[in-house]
Motif scaffolding. Structure first.
Motif, PDB file in Angstrom:
ATOM      1  N   GLY A  58       0.773  -1.230   0.000  1.00 39.52           N
ATOM      2  CA  GLY A  58       0.000   0.000   0.000  1.00 39.52           C
ATOM      3  C   GLY A  58       0.803   1.277   0.000  1.00 39.52           C
ATOM      4  N   VAL A  59       2.129   1.199  -0.074  1.00 45.65           N
ATOM      5  CA  VAL A  59       2.959   2.406  -0.128  1.00 45.65           C
ATOM      6  C   VAL A  59       3.915   2.298  -1.309  1.00 45.65           C
ATOM      7  CG1 VAL A  59       2.878   2.806   2.354  1.00 45.65           C
ATOM      8  CG2 VAL A  59       4.731   1.434   1.392  1.00 45.65           C
ATOM      9  N   PHE A  60       4.468   3.434  -1.697  1.00 47.42           N
ATOM     10  CA  PHE A  60       5.515   3.443  -2.711  1.00 47.42           C
ATOM     11  C   PHE A  60       6.828   3.029  -2.054  1.00 47.42           C
ATOM     12  CE2 PHE A  60       2.347   6.313  -4.396  1.00 47.42           C
ATOM     13  CZ  PHE A  60       2.326   6.003  -5.741  1.00 47.42           C
ATOM     14  N   VAL A  61       7.674   2.383  -2.803  1.00 47.48           N
ATOM     15  CA  VAL A  61       8.993   1.988  -2.308  1.00 47.48           C
ATOM     16  C   VAL A  61      10.031   2.498  -3.291  1.00 47.48           C
ATOM     17  CG1 VAL A  61      10.526   0.097  -1.690  1.00 47.48           C
ATOM     18  CG2 VAL A  61       8.084  -0.079  -1.185  1.00 47.48           C
ATOM     19  N   ILE A  62      10.972   3.300  -2.774  1.00 43.41           N
ATOM     20  CA  ILE A  62      12.031   3.834  -3.609  1.00 43.41           C
ATOM     21  C   ILE A  62      13.327   3.111  -3.282  1.00 43.41           C
ATOM     22  CG2 ILE A  62      12.421   5.707  -1.941  1.00 43.41           C
ATOM     23  CD1 ILE A  62      13.416   7.426  -4.210  1.00 43.41           C
ATOM     24  N   SER A  63      14.038   2.685  -4.311  1.00 45.01           N
ATOM     25  CA  SER A  63      15.330   2.019  -4.145  1.00 45.01           C
ATOM     26  C   SER A  63      16.408   2.970  -4.639  1.00 45.01           C
ATOM     27  CB  SER A  63      15.366   0.714  -4.940  1.00 45.01           C
ATOM     28  OG  SER A  63      16.645   0.100  -4.862  1.00 45.01           O
ATOM     29  N   VAL A  64      17.439   3.185  -3.800  1.00 46.74           N
ATOM     30  CA  VAL A  64      18.474   4.165  -4.116  1.00 46.74           C
ATOM     31  C   VAL A  64      19.857   3.537  -3.995  1.00 46.74           C
ATOM     32  CG1 VAL A  64      19.487   6.391  -3.485  1.00 46.74           C
ATOM     33  CG2 VAL A  64      17.012   6.026  -3.241  1.00 46.74           C
ATOM     34  N   ASP A  65      20.671   3.692  -5.037  1.00 42.29           N
ATOM     35  CA  ASP A  65      22.076   3.301  -4.964  1.00 42.29           C
ATOM     36  C   ASP A  65      22.810   4.400  -4.217  1.00 42.29           C
ATOM     37  OD1 ASP A  65      21.887   0.885  -6.385  1.00 42.29           O
ATOM     38  OD2 ASP A  65      21.971   1.938  -8.299  1.00 42.29           O
ATOM     39  N   ALA A  66      23.435   4.049  -3.086  1.00 44.74           N
ATOM     40  CA  ALA A  66      24.064   5.068  -2.242  1.00 44.74           C
ATOM     41  C   ALA A  66      25.461   4.688  -1.788  1.00 44.74           C
ATOM     42  CB  ALA A  66      23.185   5.346  -1.031  1.00 44.74           C
ATOM     43  N   GLY A  67      26.072   3.701  -2.429  1.00 46.14           N
ATOM     44  CA  GLY A  67      27.440   3.333  -2.107  1.00 46.14           C
ATOM     45  C   GLY A  67      27.617   2.912  -0.657  1.00 46.14           C
ATOM     46  N   SER A  68      28.733   3.331  -0.060  1.00 49.59           N
ATOM     47  CA  SER A  68      29.067   2.914   1.300  1.00 49.59           C
ATOM     48  C   SER A  68      28.081   3.438   2.337  1.00 49.59           C
ATOM     49  CB  SER A  68      30.482   3.372   1.654  1.00 49.59           C
ATOM     50  OG  SER A  68      30.596   4.783   1.558  1.00 49.59           O
ATOM     51  N   GLY A  82      24.509  -3.967   0.266  1.00 46.96           N
ATOM     52  CA  GLY A  82      25.006  -4.064  -1.094  1.00 46.96           C
ATOM     53  C   GLY A  82      25.091  -2.731  -1.805  1.00 46.96           C
ATOM     54  N   GLY A  83      25.314  -1.648  -1.022  1.00 49.24           N
ATOM     55  CA  GLY A  83      25.424  -0.334  -1.622  1.00 49.24           C
ATOM     56  C   GLY A  83      24.099   0.290  -2.016  1.00 49.24           C
ATOM     57  N   ARG A  84      23.006  -0.264  -1.502  1.00 51.62           N
ATOM     58  CA  ARG A  84      21.679   0.217  -1.888  1.00 51.62           C
ATOM     59  C   ARG A  84      20.753   0.165  -0.679  1.00 51.62           C
ATOM     60  NH1 ARG A  84      19.694  -3.826  -5.783  1.00 51.62           N
ATOM     61  NH2 ARG A  84      21.534  -3.078  -6.898  1.00 51.62           N
ATOM     62  N   PHE A  85      19.761   1.050  -0.645  1.00 43.29           N
ATOM     63  CA  PHE A  85      18.738   0.970   0.393  1.00 43.29           C
ATOM     64  C   PHE A  85      17.367   1.220  -0.223  1.00 43.29           C
ATOM     65  CE2 PHE A  85      19.525   5.547   0.397  1.00 43.29           C
ATOM     66  CZ  PHE A  85      18.268   6.096   0.600  1.00 43.29           C
ATOM     67  N   GLU A  86      16.346   0.714   0.461  1.00 48.02           N
ATOM     68  CA  GLU A  86      14.964   0.954   0.058  1.00 48.02           C
ATOM     69  C   GLU A  86      14.260   1.720   1.169  1.00 48.02           C
ATOM     70  OE1 GLU A  86      13.148  -2.801  -0.780  1.00 48.02           O
ATOM     71  OE2 GLU A  86      13.867  -2.815  -2.857  1.00 48.02           O
ATOM     72  N   ALA A  87      13.347   2.617   0.781  1.00 45.25           N
ATOM     73  CA  ALA A  87      12.604   3.408   1.761  1.00 45.25           C
ATOM     74  C   ALA A  87      11.151   3.513   1.338  1.00 45.25           C
ATOM     75  CB  ALA A  87      13.216   4.798   1.908  1.00 45.25           C
ATOM     76  N   ASP A  88      10.264   3.571   2.334  1.00 46.34           N
ATOM     77  CA  ASP A  88       8.839   3.718   2.068  1.00 46.34           C
ATOM     78  C   ASP A  88       8.495   5.181   1.819  1.00 46.34           C
ATOM     79  OD1 ASP A  88       8.389   1.000   2.500  1.00 46.34           O
ATOM     80  OD2 ASP A  88       8.101   1.283   4.651  1.00 46.34           O
ATOM     81  N   VAL A  89       7.567   5.412   0.902  1.00 45.14           N
ATOM     82  CA  VAL A  89       7.096   6.763   0.591  1.00 45.14           C
ATOM     83  C   VAL A  89       5.570   6.735   0.582  1.00 45.14           C
ATOM     84  CG1 VAL A  89       7.206   8.705  -1.005  1.00 45.14           C
ATOM     85  CG2 VAL A  89       9.122   7.102  -0.885  1.00 45.14           C
ATOM     86  N   THR A  90       4.937   7.535   1.417  1.00 40.79           N
ATOM     87  CA  THR A  90       3.481   7.543   1.488  1.00 40.79           C
ATOM     88  C   THR A  90       2.873   8.347   0.341  1.00 40.79           C
ATOM     89  OG1 THR A  90       3.395   9.546   2.846  1.00 40.79           O
ATOM     90  CG2 THR A  90       3.620   7.425   4.008  1.00 40.79           C
ATOM     91  N   GLU A  91       1.574   8.188   0.169  1.00 43.22           N
ATOM     92  CA  GLU A  91       0.846   8.951  -0.850  1.00 43.22           C
ATOM     93  C   GLU A  91       0.980  10.450  -0.597  1.00 43.22           C
ATOM     94  OE1 GLU A  91      -0.836   8.177  -3.516  1.00 43.22           O
ATOM     95  OE2 GLU A  91      -1.332   6.041  -3.415  1.00 43.22           O
ATOM     96  N   GLU A  92       0.881  10.861   0.681  1.00 41.24           N
ATOM     97  CA  GLU A  92       0.980  12.270   1.028  1.00 41.24           C
ATOM     98  C   GLU A  92       2.341  12.843   0.629  1.00 41.24           C
ATOM     99  OE1 GLU A  92       0.312  16.097   2.587  1.00 41.24           O
ATOM    100  OE2 GLU A  92      -1.033  14.486   1.955  1.00 41.24           O
TER     101      GLU A  92
END
Length: 217
Positions: A20-30, A55-65
């Motif tokens: 039910g939420v957006f998920v953004i995946s970001v390559d962020a190195g160390s 693995g040099g990446r993280f995912e974060a939740d993003v709400t509709e708002e």
């Protein structure tokens, strides 16, 4: 809470939906490898919660708002985003107090390079004009910047070479959109003064020169 001093610039890998939420995946190195689940991280000025990392990446939740209030609705894979971990109580406070609660977006109207610095002029929403002051602080895409001048809805900031090279501002073109957060101290001052006016005057709320004089300011 953040400071507006960018730690690194990441690259959006993907944007999807889950639970039910957006998920953004970001390559962020160390930097990604030091984040943990549940931690707050500012992604171009928006405070997001880390869902997973490694693995040099993280995912974060993003709400509709958050999607509606920020520029994330137009975010695409390959876009560069400014990243900052939450402020630690035992660290110094450079920049200014940034909450990560984006107030709206601003549009780049002018970008002039001159000598060792650059002048960038942004158009901000009219309802946020009262929170910006000459030489005050503003966060644009999570970057703490000092307001050089004001002209109606236009806000000018001077950007030093280090800030330009170490953030995503170097990729911004005329008409480009950034996340905007005004100085939260201005909001608290407005709220406190408004309450004082309401308590001391039978005419109700609202601020004016006359009312400030009436309550002793």
């Amino acid at each position: 809470m953040f400071t507006g001093l960018i730690e690194t610039v990441g690259t959006v890998r993907s944007i999807g939906r889950s639970d039910g939420v957006f998920v953004i995946s970001v390559d962020a190195g160390s930097m990604a490898d030091t984040l943990f689940q549940g931690e707050s991280v500012a992604v171009s000025g928006a405070c997001l919660t880390v869902r997973s990392s490694g693995g040099g990446r993280f995912e974060a939740d993003v709400t509709e708002e958050t999607m509606k209030r920020t520029r994330f609705s137009s975010l695409r894979p390959g876009d560069r985003v400014n990243l900052e971990r939450a402020l630690r109580l035992d660290s110094g406070l450079d920049g200014h107090i940034v909450t990560g609660h984006v107030d709206g977006t601003a549009i780049l109207r002018s970008f002039v390079r001159s000598g060792g610095s650059s002048e960038m002029i942004f158009e901000i929403p009219s309802e946020l004009k009262r929170y910006v002051v000459h030489k005050g602080s503003i966060a644009l895409d999570g970057i703490s910047l000092t307001i050089a001048s004001l002209d109606g809805p236009l806000v000018s900031v001077a950007v030093i070479p280090t800030t330009l090279s170490d953030t995503n501002l170097s990729n911004l073109s005329i008409g480009g959109v950034v996340n905007l957060e005004v100085d939260v101290l201005g909001r608290y001052v407005e709220r406190l003064l408004g309450l004082k006016v309401e308590e001391s005057s039978p005419r109700g709320g609202g601020l004016s020169i006359e009312r400030l004089d009436e309550i002793g300011w």
